[in-house]
Design an enzyme around this catalytic site. Sequence first.
Site, PDB file in Angstrom:
ATOM      1  N   CYS A   1      52.858  41.207  28.301  1.00  0.00           N
ATOM      2  CA  CYS A   1      52.424  41.911  27.076  1.00  0.00           C
ATOM      3  C   CYS A   1      50.906  42.023  26.964  1.00  0.00           C
ATOM      4  O   CYS A   1      50.408  42.563  25.980  1.00  0.00           O
ATOM      5  CB  CYS A   1      52.997  41.219  25.833  1.00  0.00           C
ATOM      6  SG  CYS A   1      52.134  39.696  25.363  1.00  0.00           S
TER       7      CYS A   1
ATOM      8  N   HIS B   1      35.709  40.133  40.029  1.00  0.00           N
ATOM      9  CA  HIS B   1      36.975  39.434  40.275  1.00  0.00           C
ATOM     10  C   HIS B   1      37.517  38.756  39.024  1.00  0.00           C
ATOM     11  O   HIS B   1      38.336  37.841  39.112  1.00  0.00           O
ATOM     12  CB  HIS B   1      36.798  38.421  41.411  1.00  0.00           C
ATOM     13  CG  HIS B   1      36.541  39.080  42.740  1.00  0.00           C
ATOM     14  ND1 HIS B   1      36.050  38.412  43.834  1.00  0.00           N
ATOM     15  CD2 HIS B   1      36.704  40.373  43.133  1.00  0.00           C
ATOM     16  CE1 HIS B   1      35.914  39.261  44.851  1.00  0.00           C
ATOM     17  NE2 HIS B   1      36.300  40.449  44.443  1.00  0.00           N
TER      18      HIS B   1
ATOM     19  N   ASN C   1      31.874  36.017  41.443  1.00  0.00           N
ATOM     20  CA  ASN C   1      32.197  34.717  40.851  1.00  0.00           C
ATOM     21  C   ASN C   1      32.956  34.913  39.545  1.00  0.00           C
ATOM     22  O   ASN C   1      32.730  35.874  38.827  1.00  0.00           O
ATOM     23  CB  ASN C   1      30.914  33.921  40.576  1.00  0.00           C
ATOM     24  CG  ASN C   1      30.142  33.640  41.853  1.00  0.00           C
ATOM     25  OD1 ASN C   1      30.708  33.697  42.950  1.00  0.00           O
ATOM     26  ND2 ASN C   1      28.866  33.345  41.728  1.00  0.00           N
ATOM     27  N   VAL C   2      33.814  33.965  39.239  1.00  0.00           N
ATOM     28  CA  VAL C   2      34.623  34.059  38.016  1.00  0.00           C
ATOM     29  C   VAL C   2      34.189  33.015  36.989  1.00  0.00           C
ATOM     30  O   VAL C   2      34.833  32.833  35.963  1.00  0.00           O
ATOM     31  CB  VAL C   2      36.127  33.897  38.341  1.00  0.00           C
ATOM     32  CG1 VAL C   2      36.599  35.027  39.259  1.00  0.00           C
ATOM     33  CG2 VAL C   2      36.432  32.533  38.970  1.00  0.00           C
TER      34      VAL C   2
ATOM     35  N   GLY D   1      23.967  35.047  47.915  1.00  0.00           N
ATOM     36  CA  GLY D   1      24.959  33.981  48.007  1.00  0.00           C
ATOM     37  C   GLY D   1      26.379  34.419  48.297  1.00  0.00           C
ATOM     38  O   GLY D   1      27.328  33.863  47.745  1.00  0.00           O
TER      39      GLY D   1
ATOM     40  N   SER E   1      28.942  35.790  51.748  1.00  0.00           N
ATOM     41  CA  SER E   1      29.097  36.181  53.153  1.00  0.00           C
ATOM     42  C   SER E   1      29.694  37.586  53.246  1.00  0.00           C
ATOM     43  O   SER E   1      29.803  38.131  54.338  1.00  0.00           O
ATOM     44  CB  SER E   1      30.003  35.176  53.870  1.00  0.00           C
ATOM     45  OG  SER E   1      31.257  35.114  53.221  1.00  0.00           O
TER      46      SER E   1
ATOM     47  N   CYS F   1      48.708  37.309  29.654  1.00  0.00           N
ATOM     48  CA  CYS F   1      50.157  37.443  29.832  1.00  0.00           C
ATOM     49  C   CYS F   1      50.433  38.687  30.662  1.00  0.00           C
ATOM     50  O   CYS F   1      49.969  39.776  30.329  1.00  0.00           O
ATOM     51  CB  CYS F   1      50.860  37.543  28.484  1.00  0.00           C
ATOM     52  SG  CYS F   1      52.625  37.941  28.667  1.00  0.00           S
TER      53      CYS F   1
ATOM     54  N   CYS G   1      53.910  32.670  27.638  1.00  0.00           N
ATOM     55  CA  CYS G   1      53.252  33.393  26.556  1.00  0.00           C
ATOM     56  C   CYS G   1      53.891  33.049  25.209  1.00  0.00           C
ATOM     57  O   CYS G   1      55.110  33.121  25.058  1.00  0.00           O
ATOM     58  CB  CYS G   1      53.334  34.896  26.824  1.00  0.00           C
ATOM     59  SG  CYS G   1      52.648  35.895  25.484  1.00  0.00           S
TER      60      CYS G   1
HETATM   61 ZN   LIG Z   1      53.273  37.986  26.416  1.00  0.00          ZN
END
Ligand SMILES: [Zn+2]
Length: 269
Positions: A129, A118, A101-102, A217, A219, A126, A177
Amino acid sequence: MTADSDLKDFIERHARLFVLTGAGCSTNSGIPDYRDGDGQWKRTQPVTYQAFMAGAATRQRYWARSLVGWRHIGAARPNPAHRALARLESAGRSEMLVTQNVDRLHQAAGSAEVIDLHGRIDIVRCMACDHVLPREAMQEALTRLNPGWAGRDAARAPDGDADLEAADFADFAVPDCARCRGLLKPDVVFFGETVPRDRVEAAFAHLARADAVLVVGTSLMVRSGFRFVEAAVAAGKPVAAVNLGRTRADALLTLKVARPCEDALAFLL
Ligand SMILES: [Zn+2]
């Protein structure tokens, strides 16, 4: 169907657990899952890394949907499943929690030893950079550049996405950026993208020190998570899984609990 006592037993028998979690942990926090009970896609597949990097139009559509979807994911709070796993860590039983999960809800619940396999949705990077900024700052920039889009709403989708469709995303302005005008990307591993090697190696090092695996949780349809279960089984380590639907590892499991995560783990609280 397995009794609760079997999972409790499994956790008591193994002192150091390698915990691997996925979307099913966060559904009760209002963050939808990608897959149904058979591990099949519920919706259109998410944008790939290749499409995001190659196409300005893909990025316009991505960020327009994200502008709307962020309101939901940004407001999500941990649920009892996250708190139960934080409790497991504070009891000294968690060798490492590796999450697909993120959403950072494990950390919000108090887990400190977490590998975000993940990546994390609350940061933007960016690609030229490596400058990073909080997703909140990106939200301000998106809103400032696209006042007409900020008021829209749509059904929430996984990973801070929303099911927003428009005839034309061409007038949507995507910030670049502030340092180098480079391309900004959420600091998450997209489909078609590789998990950074140092992150994978760190997870495997913890797996080597663990004496069992607890899957919660997921699969395990994505190879980046499934390979830890394969490696555990090859090393003779038992694997238990809590997941409502089928998992790719069902044939490899010592124990399977087909219940919602927060119910199956409630005894830890
Ligand atoms: Zn940048």
